[in-house]
Design a protein around this motif. Structure first.
Motif, PDB file in Angstrom:
ATOM      1  N   SER A   2       0.840  -1.203   0.000  1.00 44.04           N
ATOM      2  CA  SER A   2       0.000   0.000   0.000  1.00 44.04           C
ATOM      3  C   SER A   2       0.870   1.246   0.000  1.00 44.04           C
ATOM      4  N   SER A   3       0.273   2.368  -0.359  1.00 44.92           N
ATOM      5  CA  SER A   3       1.022   3.625  -0.402  1.00 44.92           C
ATOM      6  C   SER A   3       1.433   4.059   1.012  1.00 44.92           C
ATOM      7  N   ALA A   4       0.652   3.731   2.044  1.00 46.66           N
ATOM      8  CA  ALA A   4       1.008   4.077   3.424  1.00 46.66           C
ATOM      9  C   ALA A   4       2.243   3.273   3.854  1.00 46.66           C
ATOM     10  N   ALA A   5       2.289   1.994   3.511  1.00 47.15           N
ATOM     11  CA  ALA A   5       3.430   1.157   3.870  1.00 47.15           C
ATOM     12  C   ALA A   5       4.682   1.631   3.141  1.00 47.15           C
ATOM     13  N   ARG A   6       4.527   1.977   1.861  1.00 46.82           N
ATOM     14  CA  ARG A   6       5.652   2.482   1.074  1.00 46.82           C
ATOM     15  C   ARG A   6       6.164   3.800   1.662  1.00 46.82           C
ATOM     16  N   SER A   7       5.267   4.665   2.052  1.00 49.32           N
ATOM     17  CA  SER A   7       5.625   5.956   2.652  1.00 49.32           C
ATOM     18  C   SER A   7       6.362   5.751   3.978  1.00 49.32           C
ATOM     19  N   ARG A   9       8.086   3.073   4.849  1.00 53.20           N
ATOM     20  CA  ARG A   9       9.380   2.496   4.544  1.00 53.20           C
ATOM     21  C   ARG A   9      10.360   3.583   4.091  1.00 53.20           C
ATOM     22  N   GLN A  10       9.909   4.516   3.254  1.00 50.91           N
ATOM     23  CA  GLN A  10      10.763   5.621   2.816  1.00 50.91           C
ATOM     24  C   GLN A  10      11.163   6.510   3.996  1.00 50.91           C
ATOM     25  N   LEU A  11      10.228   6.751   4.905  1.00 52.31           N
ATOM     26  CA  LEU A  11      10.513   7.565   6.077  1.00 52.31           C
ATOM     27  C   LEU A  11      11.568   6.896   6.958  1.00 52.31           C
ATOM     28  N   VAL A  12      11.420   5.595   7.195  1.00 47.85           N
ATOM     29  CA  VAL A  12      12.393   4.864   8.013  1.00 47.85           C
ATOM     30  C   VAL A  12      13.766   4.883   7.343  1.00 47.85           C
ATOM     31  N   THR A  13      13.808   4.692   6.034  1.00 46.77           N
ATOM     32  CA  THR A  13      15.068   4.720   5.301  1.00 46.77           C
ATOM     33  C   THR A  13      15.745   6.081   5.441  1.00 46.77           C
ATOM     34  N   ARG A  14      14.975   7.164   5.288  1.00 46.68           N
ATOM     35  CA  ARG A  14      15.531   8.510   5.420  1.00 46.68           C
ATOM     36  C   ARG A  14      16.036   8.757   6.841  1.00 46.68           C
ATOM     37  N   LEU A  15      15.285   8.286   7.832  1.00 51.13           N
ATOM     38  CA  LEU A  15      15.704   8.472   9.217  1.00 51.13           C
ATOM     39  C   LEU A  15      16.986   7.708   9.524  1.00 51.13           C
ATOM     40  N   VAL A  16      17.135   6.504   8.999  1.00 51.45           N
ATOM     41  CA  VAL A  16      18.354   5.720   9.208  1.00 51.45           C
ATOM     42  C   VAL A  16      19.539   6.411   8.533  1.00 51.45           C
ATOM     43  N   ILE A  17      19.337   6.915   7.326  1.00 47.98           N
ATOM     44  CA  ILE A  17      20.408   7.623   6.617  1.00 47.98           C
ATOM     45  C   ILE A  17      20.801   8.877   7.384  1.00 47.98           C
ATOM     46  N   MET A  18      19.797   9.610   7.889  1.00 43.20           N
ATOM     47  CA  MET A  18      20.082  10.827   8.639  1.00 43.20           C
ATOM     48  C   MET A  18      20.830  10.504   9.937  1.00 43.20           C
ATOM     49  N   ALA A  19      20.437   9.465  10.645  1.00 43.28           N
ATOM     50  CA  ALA A  19      21.117   9.082  11.883  1.00 43.28           C
ATOM     51  C   ALA A  19      22.565   8.668  11.596  1.00 43.28           C
TER      52      ALA A  19
END
Length: 188
Positions: A2-7, A9-19
């Motif tokens: 779903s688009s919510a799950a994809r969103s 996943r993208q948020l978690v990926t960005r947060l991991v990269i930022m950390a």
């Protein structure tokens, strides 16, 4: 997916990269700071190596600089630490000697290390030590006290607007000598 799950996943990926980037930046702060201090001349760090005074260097007797001496003890360190004199009037290009007194106040053997700093920072590269207790760790028996020497010169190329230099040493416990393994204290 779903688009919510994809969103999410993208948020978690960005947060991991930022950390990860924040951790990397924090890890690199000390080397970046050292490079910036060396480039700009700020920070007041003196060289950890013995200065070699050029043969035939003439003292500038027409110029007087006040050199102030400051002794600081890490608040957890059991030391008495002070300069023999609080200031000297010197001429650039001339070699001078002074001492700092240190005493181990603990009932056990300690090893200390002095970290020098010069202010203003622009004077640090012109403040040259030919002998200094800060070049090596200092071993003290329980309750032992002694004078420790510093031999220095201020380069005549010191900018003319600098008429006062402060040489400060912070004395840290490097390691404690006991029947147990040595404990290393942080110096930063």
């Amino acid at each position: 997916m779903s688009s919510a799950a994809r969103s999410n996943r993208q948020l978690v990926t960005r947060l991991v990269i930022m950390a990860t980037c924040m951790f990397g930046f924090g890890f690199l702060l000390v080397p970046i700071y050292d490079v910036m201090c060396e480039i700009t001349g700020i920070g007041g760090r003196t060289s950890d190596t013995v200065a070699v005074i050029p043969a035939g260097m003439q003292a500038d007797t027409g110029r007087t600089i006040t050199v102030e001496f400051v002794a600081v003890v890490n608040e957890q360190a059991p030391w008495e630490f002070r300069p023999a004199v609080t200031s000297m009037e010197i001429h650039p290009g001339q070699l001078y000697d002074t001492t700092f007194y240190a005493r181990n106040l603990a009932n056990r053997e300690l090893v200390g290390q002095a970290i020098p700093s010069v202010a203003p920072g622009t004077a640090a590269k012109h403040f040259q030590k030919t002998e200094c207790f800060c070049f090596t760790a200092q071993k003290f028996l329980a309750l032992e006290g002694r004078d420790m020497g510093v031999q220095f010169m201020v380069d005549p190329k010191l900018p003319g607007y600098v008429d006062r230099i402060t040489l400060s040493y912070t004395f840290f416990v490097q390691r404690q000598q006991t029947s147990q393994p040595a404990v290393v204290a942080s110096t930063i």
